[in-house]
Design an enzyme around this catalytic site. Structure first.
Site, PDB file in Angstrom:
ATOM      1  N   CYS A 118       0.905  -1.201   0.152  1.00  0.00           N
ATOM      2  CA  CYS A 118       0.066   0.114   0.105  1.00  0.00           C
ATOM      3  C   CYS A 118       0.730   1.135  -0.052  1.00  0.00           C
ATOM      4  O   CYS A 118       0.384   2.293  -0.260  1.00  0.00           O
ATOM      5  CB  CYS A 118      -0.859   0.095   1.091  1.00  0.00           C
ATOM      6  SG  CYS A 118      -2.118  -1.319   1.244  1.00  0.00           S
ATOM      7  N   CYS A 141     -14.737  -1.671   5.557  1.00  0.00           N
ATOM      8  CA  CYS A 141     -13.434  -1.893   4.906  1.00  0.00           C
ATOM      9  C   CYS A 141     -13.513  -1.141   3.728  1.00  0.00           C
ATOM     10  O   CYS A 141     -14.510  -0.808   3.115  1.00  0.00           O
ATOM     11  CB  CYS A 141     -13.600  -3.231   4.142  1.00  0.00           C
ATOM     12  SG  CYS A 141     -13.732  -4.675   5.430  1.00  0.00           S
ATOM     13  N   HIS A 150      -9.545   2.145  -2.889  1.00  0.00           N
ATOM     14  CA  HIS A 150      -8.153   1.959  -2.609  1.00  0.00           C
ATOM     15  C   HIS A 150      -7.715   1.204  -3.833  1.00  0.00           C
ATOM     16  O   HIS A 150      -7.349  -0.200  -3.468  1.00  0.00           O
ATOM     17  CB  HIS A 150      -7.970   0.900  -1.253  1.00  0.00           C
ATOM     18  CG  HIS A 150      -6.747   0.918  -0.679  1.00  0.00           C
ATOM     19  ND1 HIS A 150      -5.702   1.876  -1.139  1.00  0.00           N
ATOM     20  CD2 HIS A 150      -6.060   0.192   0.072  1.00  0.00           C
ATOM     21  CE1 HIS A 150      -4.492   1.447  -0.520  1.00  0.00           C
ATOM     22  NE2 HIS A 150      -4.729   0.550   0.124  1.00  0.00           N
TER      23      HIS A 150
END
Lengths: 131, 396
Positions: free
Chosen positions: B94, B214, B339
């Site tokens: 990430c 999430c 994301h």
């Protein structure tokens, strides 16, 4: 009789009378590792001795998984267990009727089938609450 | 085009000030029909347009991508007429995007180049993990035994409840906040508000983590154009400066007694404040890795936005909402933007730049002068989780 194969070689014993999780210990500083390491990650000592971990530890944390992960189909539990040797082990958890998981509870390591693969039983270590 | 590093009398490299002059983002969402090159190209074109730089004036490029990566920078940049220069591809979970940004910063700071572009791109819907939970690296021991990112954060959440007195409602509140913020961001994947009840009643993923706690799996890209201050002044009278860039890998897991703590996150923040010559109280806004709602509360403490142990109190006080003392994830965060792993580390920097320029529209942090972009990621058996951390502090 179905063939039993370990999910990974060399880190647990399927039929040990004395213990199941096979760690190792630095001969110089005494730190214990699971899974075993080639040398001491702490003091870089090269002499490592076998160290079989205790059968019981305390549940540090846990979660019930509701989506597939690897070969596991939901729902299934996983958790972290703190062993007396100072090692924290991640493993699948098995439920025991009347003993809901609670942080700090006593857990015992067992050998169990993790999944089936080509008619073989793939085995590994799991923890369950001590009765 | 290639410059020799600037040295002082002792032969040490003198670091130059570096500015960010162009930022751009592609649409974020699920686009299985679009290539990473196409998404990346969209972000790069937006960044070039943002500063008015000609494609041929870019001197060096770094691109980050975690899945299916193969000459990503080259494939992206050919879409916009950029070829025949030094291009490097990186992967750092990430924190990949933040890593690419930092590498371009280094190239310019040490005087090797005067301009460069950092790209983060991910096509999650066409990746091998499409529709799945993010596992550790193939052949990772814990991965075989059922470890995933949500499982890890589910276990972290249980410890937060046990030790800090957190409740599932607290975790839901983070998601409520970031989705409220996301409604103000035209580039968010989900522009929809949710109530605490809706979040708690959404599908369980990894007890007590529910679906709406999430971040979604998302396709998208972001790009940032960096340059020396001399070059920056040709393009803008108000360049945004990079005043700190830090990146660090965490230590062995056996040294992490408390899984709620992030030793690497704390250390990388201390390094960043020292480099920037500022304190946490000087920060006007923060963009951070909120892949899971409960994580944001812990990161407040890593970044010293509050006293150790006071993360929950900070959340409950409302200080991290837009309009609060220290807005966190005014963009909507990963929770509402989505994301695209490697894109997020560039996208967070882009968001901070918009606030410092006063161009963040309805979500603008009033009179923002200093902003912080944090990224954390990576799950490797034997190492602390969130194994790579990076922070950039920017100022106008």
């Amino acid at each position: 009789m179905v063939d039993r194969v370990p999910f990974k070689e060399g880190i647990f014993s399927a039929d040990a009378g004395n213990g199941i999780l096979l760690g190792n210990k630095c001969a110089s500083c005494g730190r214990i590792y699971f899974p075993p390491t080639d040398f001491c990650l702490d003091c870089f000592g090269k002499a490592m001795e076998e160290a079989v971990l205790s059968r019981c530890g305390k549940l540090y944390s846990y979660t019930r998984c509701h989506m597939p992960a690897g070969r596991f189909q939901p729902p299934f539990f996983v958790g972290l267990v703190d062993m007396p040797e100072g090692v924290r082990v991640f493993a699948p958890l098995k439920t025991v009727a009347g003993r809901p998981f609670q942080i700090g509870m006593d857990m015992e390591v067992k050998i169990a089938e993790l999944w089936r693969e080509n008619d073989k039983q793939v085995i590994g270590y799991v923890f369950k609450p001590v009765k | 085009m290639f410059l020799n590093p600037l040295n002082n009398e002792e032969g040490r490299i003198l670091m130059r000030e570096v500015a960010v002059i162009g930022v751009g983002q592609s649409v974020f969402g699920k686009f299985p029909g679009r290539s990473a090159a196409s998404l990346g190209g969209e972000a790069v074109a937006a960044a070039l347009k943002d500063c008015g730089m000609h494609p041929k004036d870019i001197q060096v490029a770094y691109a980050a991508r975690a899945y299916d990566a193969n000459c990503t920078a080259q494939a992206v940049l050919k879409e916009v007429g950029i070829t025949a220069l030094e291009m490097v591809n990186v992967e750092n979970a990430c924190a990949g995007g933040a890593t690419a940004f930092r590498e371009v910063w280094k190239e310019i700071a040490c005087g090797r180049y005067d301009t460069g572009i950092a790209i983060g791109v991910e096509s999650m819907t066409t990746s091998p993990i499409a529709g799945k939970l993010i596992p550790p690296e193939k052949d990772d021991l814990d991965g075989y035994l059922g470890m995933t990112m949500p499982a890890m954060f589910g276990m972290v959440a249980r410890r937060q409840m046990e030790e800090h007195g957190a409740t599932a409602e607290d975790f839901a509140m983070v998601s409520v906040k970031n989705h409220q913020h996301g409604c103000l961001n035209p580039q968010a994947q989900y522009r929809k508000e949710f109530t605490v009840e809706e979040i708690l009643n959404s599908r369980l993923i990894s007890d007590p983590i529910t679906l709406l706690m999430c971040c979604p799996n998302t396709d998208g890209a972001a790009a940032a154009i960096l340059c020396s201050m001399d070059v920056a002044r040709k393009y803008t009278a108000r360049p945004v400066k990079v005043i700190a860039s830090t990146l660090l890998t965490g230590d062995y897991k056996y040294l992490q007694k408390d899984i709620c703590a992030s030793p690497v996150g704390v250390k990388v923040a201390q390094m960043a404040y020292e480099m920037a010559g500022c304190e946490p109280k000087d920060i006007d806004l923060v963009e951070m890795h909120d892949a899971f709602a409960n994580e944001e509360i812990l990161r407040y403490e890593d970044l010293a936005l509050c006293a150790p142990g006071a993360g929950l109190q900070l959340l409950r006080s409302g200080a991290t909402k837009i309009g609060g003392r220290i807005p966190v994830n005014p963009s909507g965060g990963l929770l509402s933007l989505g994301h695209p792993l490697s894109a997020s580390g560039v996208r967070t920097v882009c968001e901070v730049v918009l606030h410092l320029r006063g161009q963040a529209g309805a979500r603008q942090t009033p009179n923002a002068r200093v902003g912080l972009a944090q990224m954390l990621g990576g799950l490797v058996t034997g190492l602390e989780h969130g194994v790579t951390a990076s922070i950039h502090i920017l100022a106008r």
